[in-house]
Design an enzyme around this catalytic site. Structure first.
Site, mmCIF file in Angstrom:
data_model
loop_
_atom_site.group_PDB
_atom_site.id
_atom_site.type_symbol
_atom_site.label_atom_id
_atom_site.label_comp_id
_atom_site.label_asym_id
_atom_site.label_seq_id
_atom_site.Cartn_x
_atom_site.Cartn_y
_atom_site.Cartn_z
ATOM 1 N N PRO A 101 0.772 -1.243 0.000
ATOM 2 C CA PRO A 101 0.000 0.000 0.000
ATOM 3 C C PRO A 101 0.802 1.292 0.000
ATOM 4 C CG PRO A 101 -0.791 -1.538 1.689
ATOM 5 C CD PRO A 101 0.519 -2.054 1.197
ATOM 6 N N ASN A 105 5.273 0.545 4.147
ATOM 7 C CA ASN A 105 5.057 -0.899 3.997
ATOM 8 C C ASN A 105 6.174 -1.532 3.179
ATOM 9 O OD1 ASN A 105 1.705 0.051 3.700
ATOM 10 N ND2 ASN A 105 2.418 -1.227 5.369
ATOM 11 N N LYS A 206 3.959 6.562 -12.948
ATOM 12 C CA LYS A 206 2.716 6.218 -12.257
ATOM 13 C C LYS A 206 2.152 7.412 -11.487
ATOM 14 C CE LYS A 206 -0.637 4.033 -10.294
ATOM 15 N NZ LYS A 206 -0.542 2.868 -9.418
ATOM 16 N N LYS A 281 -3.022 9.160 -0.972
ATOM 17 C CA LYS A 281 -1.610 8.822 -0.767
ATOM 18 C C LYS A 281 -0.801 9.074 -2.032
ATOM 19 C CE LYS A 281 -0.113 4.924 -1.634
ATOM 20 N NZ LYS A 281 0.601 4.236 -2.740
#
Length: 333
Positions: A101, A105, A206, A281
């Site tokens: 995520p 992480n 991205k 995020k």
């Protein structure tokens, strides 16, 4: 005698050609079998689950791990090996894909006390399909290199539907000589695998894509909301937009208005898909990168604030297209 000699030579050549052909087939078969060695997969959430399943469908034995053991049960039922930690995955596989995520992480999975780099084998290929800070990707690549492994960032676009269908787009950053090895696995899960450059460039692509996606989704939601309040039928308005210059992915493939399309989160109370908290995020990553590069991103900043407010007002676990519902309810904005 000359004719007999020529015949013997021809037969000898034919046998030789047949042997070469048989040997080449054996070599191809050997490589094909070798390529189906186990693949580690860490992170079996909304995206990781269907991605790992597509590897299984293509004949790759999957060695699975997720921080939530219940996420692994389905793979255990499919015959996949389930481990207790990322370090255990690294001990059993020299090709590992991670789908996580966030940056913290990813740092924990790779560099934690039970992380991949504790047991990684020399020559291992580590592919991270999470969307994280490009700076973190570069740091993980450096740490992997110290252990003799290769790290590549390969975030995805396409959402859960594309993950299930195996139609994801992968944006890959890393050592170019390793791209073909990564592509062998990624084509099992995606229809487009694009080499972007050095480590971190996949993440850069991205982040730019998701910032545009957020902006276009908010724009689509605003236009649909305005049109409905002006008396237009939402399906008719969507049809007009999709044959006009305002057409975009958010309007023609992932429309945010309930009842306009089937098979999208807006048709299922905004469940499934890409949750608003993760969009917030990703937009925060875009903000950090924009600050670091002194790049003005005015609409990107506003989109970030909208998704942050949504996440604080009960939309965090709803698909990001729920911005339509948010705008419908927030008449004072």
């Amino acid at each position: 005698m000359a004719a007999a000699l020529m015949l013997r030579v021809s037969v000898t050549v034919l046998h030789s050609q047949r042997k070469v052909y048989a040997d080449s087939i054996a070599m191809v078969s050997s490589r094909a079998m070798a390529s189906k060695t186990p693949v580690g997969f860490i992170g079996l959430g909304n995206m990781g689950n269907p991605m790992a399943k597509n590897l299984v469908k293509h004949g790759y034995p999957v060695i699975a791990y997720d921080v939530f053991p219940e996420a692994c049960k389905e793979f255990q039922d499919l015959g996949s090996q389930v481990t207790d930690s990322p370090a255990d995955v690294a001990e059993k596989a020299d090709r590992i894909i991670t789908m996580l995520p966030s940056s913290p992480n990813a740092i924990e999975v790779y560099m934690g006390s039970n992380g991949i780099l504790k047991n990684v084998k020399k020559g291992s290929l580590l592919i991270d399909s999470s969307t994280i800070d490009p700076v973190v990707s570069k740091e993980l690549a450096k740490e992997a290199e110290k252990m003799g492994a290769v790290f590549m960032d390969a975030p995805v676009s396409g959402g859960v539907g594309a993950a299930r269908a195996g139609n994801l787009t992968f944006m890959v950053g890393g050592v170019e000589q390793e791209f073909d090895a990564a592509k062998e696995l990624l084509t099992c899960m995606g229809s487009s695998v694009i080499y972007c450059g050095e480590v971190g460039t996949g993440q850069a692509a991205k982040i730019c894509n998701n910032m545009l996606l957020a902006i276009s989704m908010i724009g689509t939601a605003e236009c649909m909301n305005l049109g409905i309040r002006l008396g237009l039928d939402p399906k008719l308005l969507a049809k007009i937009l999709n044959m006009s210059s305002g057409r975009c992915w958010s309007s023609d493939t992932y429309n945010p208005v309930p009842g306009v399309m089937e098979g999208v989160p807006s048709a299922n109370n905004y469940q499934g898909g890409f949750v608003s908290a993760l969009m917030a995020k990703d937009l925060s990553l875009a903000q950090i990168s924009a600050t670091n590069t002194k790049t003005p991103v005015l609409l990107g900043s506003l989109a970030h604030q909208i998704y942050r407010v949504m996440s604080a007002k009960g939309y965090a676990q709803k698909d990001f297209s729920s911005v339509f519902q948010f705008l419908r309810e927030e008449e004072t904005l």
